[in-house]
Design an enzyme around this catalytic site. Sequence first.
Site, PDB file in Angstrom:
ATOM      1  CB  CYS A 145      24.425  30.444  45.142  1.00  0.00           C
ATOM      2  SG  CYS A 145      25.774  30.208  45.964  1.00  0.00           S
ATOM      3  CG  HIS A 225      25.565  25.494  48.086  1.00  0.00           C
ATOM      4  ND1 HIS A 225      26.848  25.461  48.357  1.00  0.00           N
ATOM      5  CD2 HIS A 225      25.611  26.781  47.608  1.00  0.00           C
ATOM      6  CE1 HIS A 225      27.565  26.372  48.056  1.00  0.00           C
ATOM      7  NE2 HIS A 225      26.726  27.325  47.489  1.00  0.00           N
TER       8      HIS A 225
HETATM    9  N1  LIG Z   1      30.860  30.926  41.462  1.00  0.00           N
HETATM   10  C1  LIG Z   1      29.706  30.586  42.250  1.00  0.00           C
HETATM   11  O1  LIG Z   1      29.094  29.552  42.894  1.00  0.00           O
HETATM   12  C2  LIG Z   1      28.927  31.807  42.581  1.00  0.00           C
HETATM   13  C3  LIG Z   1      27.709  31.774  43.043  1.00  0.00           C
HETATM   14  C4  LIG Z   1      26.845  32.822  43.111  1.00  0.00           C
HETATM   15  C5  LIG Z   1      27.532  34.241  43.169  1.00  0.00           C
HETATM   16  N2  LIG Z   1      28.968  34.235  42.951  1.00  0.00           N
HETATM   17  C6  LIG Z   1      29.715  35.528  42.805  1.00  0.00           C
HETATM   18  O2  LIG Z   1      29.903  35.989  41.667  1.00  0.00           O
HETATM   19  C7  LIG Z   1      30.783  36.830  41.514  1.00  0.00           C
HETATM   20  C8  LIG Z   1      31.771  36.052  40.259  1.00  0.00           C
HETATM   21  O3  LIG Z   1      32.384  34.959  41.084  1.00  0.00           O
HETATM   22  P1  LIG Z   1      32.780  33.735  39.967  1.00  0.00           P
HETATM   23  O4  LIG Z   1      32.641  32.517  40.622  1.00  0.00           O
HETATM   24  O5  LIG Z   1      32.289  33.740  38.532  1.00  0.00           O
HETATM   25  O6  LIG Z   1      34.269  34.158  39.829  1.00  0.00           O
HETATM   26  P2  LIG Z   1      35.216  33.450  38.879  1.00  0.00           P
HETATM   27  O7  LIG Z   1      36.515  33.661  39.602  1.00  0.00           O
HETATM   28  O8  LIG Z   1      34.943  32.225  38.180  1.00  0.00           O
HETATM   29  O9  LIG Z   1      35.293  34.463  37.813  1.00  0.00           O
HETATM   30  C9  LIG Z   1      35.617  35.873  37.922  1.00  0.00           C
HETATM   31  C10 LIG Z   1      36.214  36.354  36.417  1.00  0.00           C
HETATM   32  O10 LIG Z   1      36.745  37.711  36.533  1.00  0.00           O
HETATM   33  C11 LIG Z   1      38.037  37.750  35.730  1.00  0.00           C
HETATM   34  N3  LIG Z   1      38.594  38.908  36.545  1.00  0.00           N
HETATM   35  C12 LIG Z   1      39.440  39.114  37.804  1.00  0.00           C
HETATM   36  N4  LIG Z   1      39.719  40.557  38.061  1.00  0.00           N
HETATM   37  C13 LIG Z   1      39.061  41.142  36.998  1.00  0.00           C
HETATM   38  C14 LIG Z   1      39.226  42.425  36.710  1.00  0.00           C
HETATM   39  N5  LIG Z   1      39.682  43.274  37.454  1.00  0.00           N
HETATM   40  N6  LIG Z   1      38.287  42.976  35.609  1.00  0.00           N
HETATM   41  C15 LIG Z   1      37.733  42.031  34.861  1.00  0.00           C
HETATM   42  N7  LIG Z   1      37.772  40.683  35.021  1.00  0.00           N
HETATM   43  C16 LIG Z   1      38.337  40.192  36.119  1.00  0.00           C
HETATM   44  C17 LIG Z   1      38.500  36.497  36.056  1.00  0.00           C
HETATM   45  O11 LIG Z   1      39.668  36.440  34.977  1.00  0.00           O
HETATM   46  C18 LIG Z   1      37.428  35.657  35.890  1.00  0.00           C
HETATM   47  O12 LIG Z   1      37.245  35.347  34.343  1.00  0.00           O
HETATM   48  C19 LIG Z   1      31.469  36.813  42.844  1.00  0.00           C
HETATM   49  O13 LIG Z   1      30.761  37.993  43.442  1.00  0.00           O
HETATM   50  C20 LIG Z   1      31.171  35.567  43.649  1.00  0.00           C
HETATM   51  O14 LIG Z   1      30.837  35.842  44.891  1.00  0.00           O
HETATM   52  C21 LIG Z   1      29.522  33.099  42.686  1.00  0.00           C
END
Ligand SMILES: NC(=O)c1ccc[n+]([C@@H]2O[C@H](COP(=O)([O-])OP(=O)(O)OC[C@H]3O[C@@H](n4cnc5c(N)ncnc54)[C@H](O)[C@@H]3O)[C@@H](O)[C@H]2O)c1
Length: 351
Positions: A145, A225
């Site tokens: 982000c 942020h």
């Molecule tokens: N949250 C943010 O603000 C944000 C912003 C930009 C990028 N990201 C990136 O996006 C990605 C996901 O982040 P998020 O915040 O959505 O995470 P999150 O924890 O909210 O969601 C992850 C999901 O994946 C599932 N999961 C876990 N292990 C798994 C597996 N082996 N197979 C399938 N599903 C599985 C979990 O149950 C959960 O539903 C990361 O790379 C993060 O750095 C997050």
Amino acid sequence: MNAGSKTRVAVNGYGVIGKRVADAVARQDDMEVAGVSDISVDWRPRMATQKGFHLYGATGEHAQAMGDAGLDVAGTLDDLLGVADLVVDCTPKRIAAVNVEIYRQRGIKFIVQGGEKHEVTGHSFVAEASYASALNRKSTRVVSCNTTSIVRTLTALKHAGLLRRARGTLLRRATDPWESHLGGIMNTLVPEPEIPSHQGPDAQSVDPDLDVITMAVKVPETLAHLHYWSVQLTRAANKEEVLDAFAASSRIALIRMDAGLTALNAVKELMADLGRAHDNLYEVALWSDMLKVEGDELFYAYMVDNQAIVIPETIDAIRALTGMSRDAGESIAKTNAALGIGSLADVLGRR
Ligand SMILES: NC(=O)c1ccc[n+]([C@@H]2O[C@H](COP(=O)([O-])OP(=O)(O)OC[C@H]3O[C@@H](n4cnc5c(N)ncnc54)[C@H](O)[C@@H]3O)[C@@H](O)[C@H]2O)c1
């Protein structure tokens, strides 16, 4: 690809980012959600089936556990990959780096998110900066982000021939709102231990020509942020020229303090009033009336909705990898129209 019809997109990991990606894919007229895969069995995957998405377990054990919990399960990730043209991996940091081996073996195109390193795909994506180099690739990484916001804003200044170098301080939200009962910080500020913080070098993974240094501090709130930037321009400029440069990007929204948008929560409230899914602010929201130009020095601040900003980029990355749109501008315009990006300008009237 499914000849002559919509691109079928699998979403692996239905969390904060995955559920927003799935909703956004469902809104496009040239792609559809093939299904979503996860490991959890609580209310979250239940929302996926309620929305009409086919639900898959990451493995046979996960699919079994989902079935035992009363969820309507269509199969395993392996099955899902068989009915999809591309997979967007939205699992937590570093899990995608393992999953990509499965995708490579299956010969399916994939997108990972910003928690993974550039090396996982060898390409880092921000639509306005690196769409062309992603065309028809096997994979890309939609950057984080903060990095997305940095590349969007600095690319806008670069396109106008105004950017020499940029130095930014990032106030980073402590955790995501729905997880704030699990962790986060309270009553303190936590400086990142190193200068530069990782976001500046990460922006250079998209555009190696950017002269950018970032510093960051974690703050005790969950909304978004907030970035403060000091930029040296290539020449003395006036405020209107700089605003024109930012306004040329459809993914930067110029907002105003004098319109009552004086804090992050006010901007989020406006997103809710606009009826956007999850109150998403997809744009970088940059305060035009706060922005200051002093000769060849530029100062500004903006808000980054960490949960939302990478969603339109992910949609554009799908079009780039599959070659559905050869032109970045065409894909960006399609995505914007489907997600309501641009609606802020209609509300605020002037910049
Ligand atoms: N949250 C943010 O603000 C944000 C912003 C930009 C990028 N990201 C990136 O996006 C990605 C996901 O982040 P998020 O915040 O959505 O995470 P999150 O924890 O909210 O969601 C992850 C999901 O994946 C599932 N999961 C876990 N292990 C798994 C597996 N082996 N197979 C399938 N599903 C599985 C979990 O149950 C959960 O539903 C990361 O790379 C993060 O750095 C997050």
